[in-house]
Motif scaffolding. Structure first.
Motif, PDB file in Angstrom:
ATOM      1  N   SER A   1      -4.382  -7.883   2.434  1.00 40.87           N
ATOM      2  CA  SER A   1      -5.897  -7.925   2.556  1.00 40.87           C
ATOM      3  C   SER A   1      -6.389 -10.028   1.872  1.00 40.87           C
ATOM      4  O   SER A   1      -6.376 -10.218   0.659  1.00 40.87           O
ATOM      5  CB  SER A   1      -6.954  -7.108   2.084  1.00 40.87           C
ATOM      6  OG  SER A   1      -6.846  -7.768   0.844  1.00 40.87           O
TER       7      SER A   1
ATOM      8  N   SER B   1     -10.645  -3.843  -8.809  1.00 42.22           N
ATOM      9  CA  SER B   1     -10.852  -2.815  -9.048  1.00 42.22           C
ATOM     10  C   SER B   1     -12.492  -3.205  -9.443  1.00 42.22           C
ATOM     11  O   SER B   1     -13.270  -2.052  -9.026  1.00 42.22           O
ATOM     12  CB  SER B   1     -10.294  -1.824 -10.323  1.00 42.22           C
ATOM     13  OG  SER B   1     -11.033  -2.717 -11.030  1.00 42.22           O
TER      14      SER B   1
ATOM     15  N   LEU C   1      -5.058   1.371  -6.085  1.00 37.97           N
ATOM     16  CA  LEU C   1      -3.974   1.623  -5.307  1.00 37.97           C
ATOM     17  C   LEU C   1      -2.794   0.756  -4.884  1.00 37.97           C
ATOM     18  O   LEU C   1      -1.278   1.376  -4.390  1.00 37.97           O
ATOM     19  CB  LEU C   1      -4.377   2.419  -3.893  1.00 37.97           C
ATOM     20  CG  LEU C   1      -5.363   3.150  -3.630  1.00 37.97           C
ATOM     21  CD1 LEU C   1      -5.544   4.075  -3.033  1.00 37.97           C
ATOM     22  CD2 LEU C   1      -4.458   4.370  -4.753  1.00 37.97           C
ATOM     23  N   THR C   2      -3.067  -0.083  -5.040  1.00 40.81           N
ATOM     24  CA  THR C   2      -1.907  -1.831  -4.634  1.00 40.81           C
ATOM     25  C   THR C   2      -1.427  -1.244  -5.172  1.00 40.81           C
ATOM     26  O   THR C   2      -0.816  -1.719  -6.839  1.00 40.81           O
ATOM     27  CB  THR C   2      -2.463  -2.940  -4.886  1.00 40.81           C
ATOM     28  OG1 THR C   2      -4.126  -2.533  -4.358  1.00 40.81           O
ATOM     29  CG2 THR C   2      -1.837  -4.113  -4.930  1.00 40.81           C
TER      30      THR C   2
ATOM     31  N   GLY D   1       0.863  -0.962   0.129  1.00 34.62           N
ATOM     32  CA  GLY D   1       0.497  -0.065   0.203  1.00 34.62           C
ATOM     33  C   GLY D   1       0.676   1.760  -0.275  1.00 34.62           C
ATOM     34  O   GLY D   1       2.101   1.289  -0.432  1.00 34.62           O
TER      35      GLY D   1
ATOM     36  N   ALA E   1     -13.896  -3.251  -5.077  1.00 31.06           N
ATOM     37  CA  ALA E   1     -12.931  -2.115  -4.092  1.00 31.06           C
ATOM     38  C   ALA E   1     -12.253  -1.679  -5.179  1.00 31.06           C
ATOM     39  O   ALA E   1     -11.361  -1.272  -5.283  1.00 31.06           O
ATOM     40  CB  ALA E   1     -12.157  -3.679  -2.876  1.00 31.06           C
ATOM     41  N   PRO E   2     -12.812  -0.081  -5.365  1.00 28.20           N
ATOM     42  CA  PRO E   2     -12.093   0.401  -5.704  1.00 28.20           C
ATOM     43  C   PRO E   2     -10.516   1.111  -5.287  1.00 28.20           C
ATOM     44  O   PRO E   2      -9.291   1.133  -5.946  1.00 28.20           O
ATOM     45  CB  PRO E   2     -12.892   2.017  -5.986  1.00 28.20           C
ATOM     46  CG  PRO E   2     -14.140   1.217  -5.282  1.00 28.20           C
ATOM     47  CD  PRO E   2     -14.538   0.563  -4.942  1.00 28.20           C
ATOM     48  N   THR E   3     -10.335   1.023  -4.213  1.00 27.38           N
ATOM     49  CA  THR E   3      -9.174   0.957  -3.915  1.00 27.38           C
ATOM     50  C   THR E   3      -8.085  -0.090  -3.995  1.00 27.38           C
ATOM     51  O   THR E   3      -7.135   0.280  -3.481  1.00 27.38           O
ATOM     52  CB  THR E   3      -8.940   1.480  -2.042  1.00 27.38           C
ATOM     53  OG1 THR E   3     -10.148   0.198  -1.353  1.00 27.38           O
ATOM     54  CG2 THR E   3      -9.801   2.471  -1.573  1.00 27.38           C
ATOM     55  N   SER E   4      -8.470  -0.899  -4.950  1.00 23.94           N
ATOM     56  CA  SER E   4      -7.521  -1.787  -4.759  1.00 23.94           C
ATOM     57  C   SER E   4      -6.302  -1.287  -6.483  1.00 23.94           C
ATOM     58  O   SER E   4      -5.046  -2.006  -6.154  1.00 23.94           O
ATOM     59  CB  SER E   4      -8.194  -3.135  -5.550  1.00 23.94           C
ATOM     60  OG  SER E   4      -8.464  -2.619  -7.290  1.00 23.94           O
TER      61      SER E   4
ATOM     62  N   ARG F   1      -5.056  -5.584 -10.462  1.00 23.30           N
ATOM     63  CA  ARG F   1      -5.083  -4.936  -9.154  1.00 23.30           C
ATOM     64  C   ARG F   1      -6.762  -4.780 -10.682  1.00 23.30           C
ATOM     65  O   ARG F   1      -7.756  -4.626 -10.067  1.00 23.30           O
ATOM     66  CB  ARG F   1      -4.869  -3.676 -10.329  1.00 23.30           C
ATOM     67  CG  ARG F   1      -3.971  -3.229  -9.127  1.00 23.30           C
ATOM     68  CD  ARG F   1      -2.623  -1.602  -9.575  1.00 23.30           C
ATOM     69  NE  ARG F   1      -2.008  -1.809 -10.457  1.00 23.30           N
ATOM     70  CZ  ARG F   1      -0.437  -2.150 -10.071  1.00 23.30           C
ATOM     71  NH1 ARG F   1      -0.024  -2.307  -9.278  1.00 23.30           N
ATOM     72  NH2 ARG F   1      -0.175  -2.046 -12.003  1.00 23.30           N
TER      73      ARG F   1
END
Length: 177
Positions: free
Chosen positions: A149, A122, A130-131, A91, A125-128, A118
């Protein structure tokens, strides 16, 4: 679709025995898990998935974020495994340095693998997006950084499921395309 290992679908694409006769290592990058603040949830998922695919699995190394990750990967590389999967440290937190620990160990990058992970994540989870992470080769070993996670690990394993046997075969000198 075939059976599920700890919630991860296992497809039979002719690679169900991708690890037959091959060793695999796991590095969990988590300062909190390494210090006993909580129990790692991703190492057992990865280990079960690899074993189901026929790999001889070295017990997961749970290490603090930072240089310990690079040291653990180097120790596994000395055992000449076919695969090393890391989880965690991908992260944006200041101590999330798994990609920086991994990159210097790679001979060649395989960016499409991490891009696919990714992309799959996505949709859930839209935040994926950022991985951060790398996938690539160190000699005849394939290394991939998965998120920390459980959901991110499951997405990564779903991406690897149909391709890991092919990757290992190519690294061993197989010329199948």
């Amino acid at each position: 679709m075939g059976e599920r290992i700890r919630g991860v679908p296992v497809h039979d694409h002719g690679h169900g025995d991708a690890g037959a006769g091959r060793r695999a290592g796991i590095v969990i990058a988590s300062t909190r898990a390494a210090t006993g603040v909580y129990t790692d949830q991703t190492g057992p998922v990865i280990a079960d998935w690899l074993a189901e695919h026929g790999f001889e699995v070295v017990p997961p190394a749970v290490v603090p974020d930072g240089p310990s990750v690079g040291a653990a990967i180097r120790a596994l590389l000395a055992m000449e495994p076919a695969v090393i999967i890391t989880s965690g440290g991908t992260g944006l937190s200041p101590d999330d340095t798994t990609p920086e620990q991994t990159l210097p160990l790679l001979d060649r990058e395989v960016p499409g693998v991490v891009e696919a992970i990714r992309r799959v994540g996505s949709h859930k989870a839209p935040t994926s997006v950022l991985t951060r992470g790398h996938a690539g080769t160190a000699g005849k070993t394939f290394i991939v950084n998965l998120p920390g996670s459980p959901a991110g690990v499951m997405d990564g394993l779903a991406v690897l499921d149909p391709i890991l046997g092919h990757i290992c075969g190519q690294l061993e000198g197989g010329h199948g395309h």
